[in-house]
Design a protein around this motif. Structure first.
Motif, PDB file in Angstrom:
ATOM      1  N   ALA A   1       0.975   5.727  -0.939  1.00 29.17           N
ATOM      2  CA  ALA A   1       0.128   6.907  -1.057  1.00 29.17           C
ATOM      3  C   ALA A   1      -0.227   7.151  -2.521  1.00 29.17           C
ATOM      4  O   ALA A   1       0.619   6.976  -3.415  1.00 29.17           O
ATOM      5  N   GLU A   2      -1.465   7.559  -2.775  1.00 26.26           N
ATOM      6  CA  GLU A   2      -1.867   7.901  -4.132  1.00 26.26           C
ATOM      7  C   GLU A   2      -1.145   9.177  -4.556  1.00 26.26           C
ATOM      8  O   GLU A   2      -1.096  10.147  -3.795  1.00 26.26           O
TER       9      GLU A   2
ATOM     10  N   GLU B   1       0.855  -1.182   0.000  1.00 35.32           N
ATOM     11  CA  GLU B   1       0.000   0.000   0.000  1.00 35.32           C
ATOM     12  C   GLU B   1       0.891   1.233   0.000  1.00 35.32           C
ATOM     13  O   GLU B   1       1.759   1.369   0.872  1.00 35.32           O
TER      14      GLU B   1
ATOM     15  N   THR C   1       8.071   5.701  -4.865  1.00 34.48           N
ATOM     16  CA  THR C   1       6.630   5.675  -4.646  1.00 34.48           C
ATOM     17  C   THR C   1       5.995   7.058  -4.749  1.00 34.48           C
ATOM     18  O   THR C   1       4.772   7.160  -4.865  1.00 34.48           O
ATOM     19  N   ASP C   2       6.801   8.121  -4.717  1.00 34.37           N
ATOM     20  CA  ASP C   2       6.243   9.462  -4.859  1.00 34.37           C
ATOM     21  C   ASP C   2       5.883   9.777  -6.304  1.00 34.37           C
ATOM     22  O   ASP C   2       5.078  10.681  -6.574  1.00 34.37           O
TER      23      ASP C   2
END
Length: 362
Positions: free
Chosen positions: A17-18, A15, A114-115
């Protein structure tokens, strides 16, 4: 949101962050993403990739100290726009785009953290100026082939190929198969294709190869010479200084494997005056005999990526139906199936391009 992350050469579903679209950017749902051989190599040989990009360009491709989200061959559906956008593509429309974020410090999507996730995720952010809307008659699966076809499109362009050429494609993985499809669409041939796998040779025939060769049984270079033979002086390749005029049409060889020693095999097997396009990426050192290339006056060109114009041209050809590439797609998996797909692509000759659909299993 869910995403496949890579860290320490291991893949896991996590999971994260969007992402939030910044100025000039758009948020999209990922509909499909091709699993690329480069992703496999970056997972298994990340430090070597970074060493190569550091030596060539002074920068490292990936920050291996943090999780990386792969995925650079994608189709998305527009969800929302960030600030300072024109919003010429409607929310809900499908799009493809070059995998770059046009920020002050550009981001290579599919090799970042992931950013700024690549398309091994449920959502991602794209740069609005690079969006190309996918028309209704083009399926999402076919549109997802735009990026690898653009790589092949550039490789064919790097070879200065013309309809008078005879081509040899060494290696019938996804890029070699895409090169065959582009050559076929451009009317170049005969096309000779070489691969140890009978399954890959069958795929090569479906994509347009005229002659397929098992290199364990015979020389693909001899087959290339036989296919290029001509008695018509108007069709013959220009003479070279040492070898003179030979009864052969112009030839171009595409090395699409990336195994050390293969460039020298191409040099040794090539006809005088031939062009060799190296599209396979070998991470280690390699060597060849310059004298062979000099005596034959060979041209060796390396090819990677594509220009924005070539990406757009590739998609235009794809949308027009010029490329018969449906046979490239050999499977679809969800996020939970990506690690298994990596294993399949390492050693299963039945697979060529496996697509990720993040909605499967969610």
């Amino acid at each position: 949101m869910r995403a496949v992350v890579m860290q320490d050469s291991q893949l896991r579903v996590d999971e994260i962050a969007e992402p939030v679209p910044g100025p000039g950017e758009v948020l999209v749902d990922v509909l499909a993403c091709g699993i690329c051989g480069t992703d496999l190599h970056c997972c298994a040989h990340g430090p070597e990739f970074n060493e190569a990009t550091r030596g060539a360009a002074g920068v490292e491709l990936m920050d291996l100290g943090q999780p990386v989200v792969f995925g650079h061959e994608f189709v998305g559906r527009v969800v929302s726009y960030g600030p300072d956008t024109q919003q010429n593509v409607a929310v809900g429309a499908r799009v493809v785009a070059m995998p770059i974020l046009l920020r002050e410090q550009p981001v290579m999507l599919g090799f970042a953290g992931t950013d700024a996730p690549g398309a091994y995720a449920e959502r991602m952010v794209l740069s609005e100026p690079l969006l190309i809307e996918v028309p209704d008659h083009v399926s999402t699966e076919i549109a997802a082939l735009t990026e690898p076809l653009a790589v092949a499109y550039r490789s064919v362009a790097r070879g200065d190929t013309t309809p008078g050429d005879v081509a040899l494609v060494v290696g019938c993985g996804p890029i070699g198969l895409a090169v065959i499809a582009v050559l076929k669409a451009k009317g170049i041939g005969p096309i000779v294709a070489s691969d140890f796998s009978p399954e890959r040779r069958k795929l090569a025939e479906r994509l347009g190869a005229d002659i397929v060769v098992d290199p364990a049984e015979g020389s693909p270079f001899e087959q290339l010479m036989a296919a290029a033979a001509t008695d018509d002086p108007a069709e013959m390749a220009p003479p070279t200084a040492v070898m003179g005029q030979l009864p052969l049409r112009p030839t171009v060889i595409f090395e699409c494997v990336g195994v050390p020693g293969l460039i020298q095999q191409c040099i040794a097997g090539a006809a005088p005056g031939a062009r060799i396009v190296v599209a396979g990426i070998a991470m280690g050192e390699d060597s060849f005999v310059p004298g062979h290339g000099i005596l034959k006056e060979l041209s060796i060109r390396f090819s990677l990526y594509y220009s924005p114009e070539q990406f757009a041209e590739t998609f235009a050809h794809l949308a027009a139906g010029d490329f018969d590439v449906e046979a490239l797609i050999t499977g679809t998996v969800g996020l939970d199936g990506v690690a298994d797909a990596f294993d399949r692509l390492k050693d299963n000759p039945h697979d060529a391009k496996i697509l990720l659909n993040p909605t499967i299993g969610s």
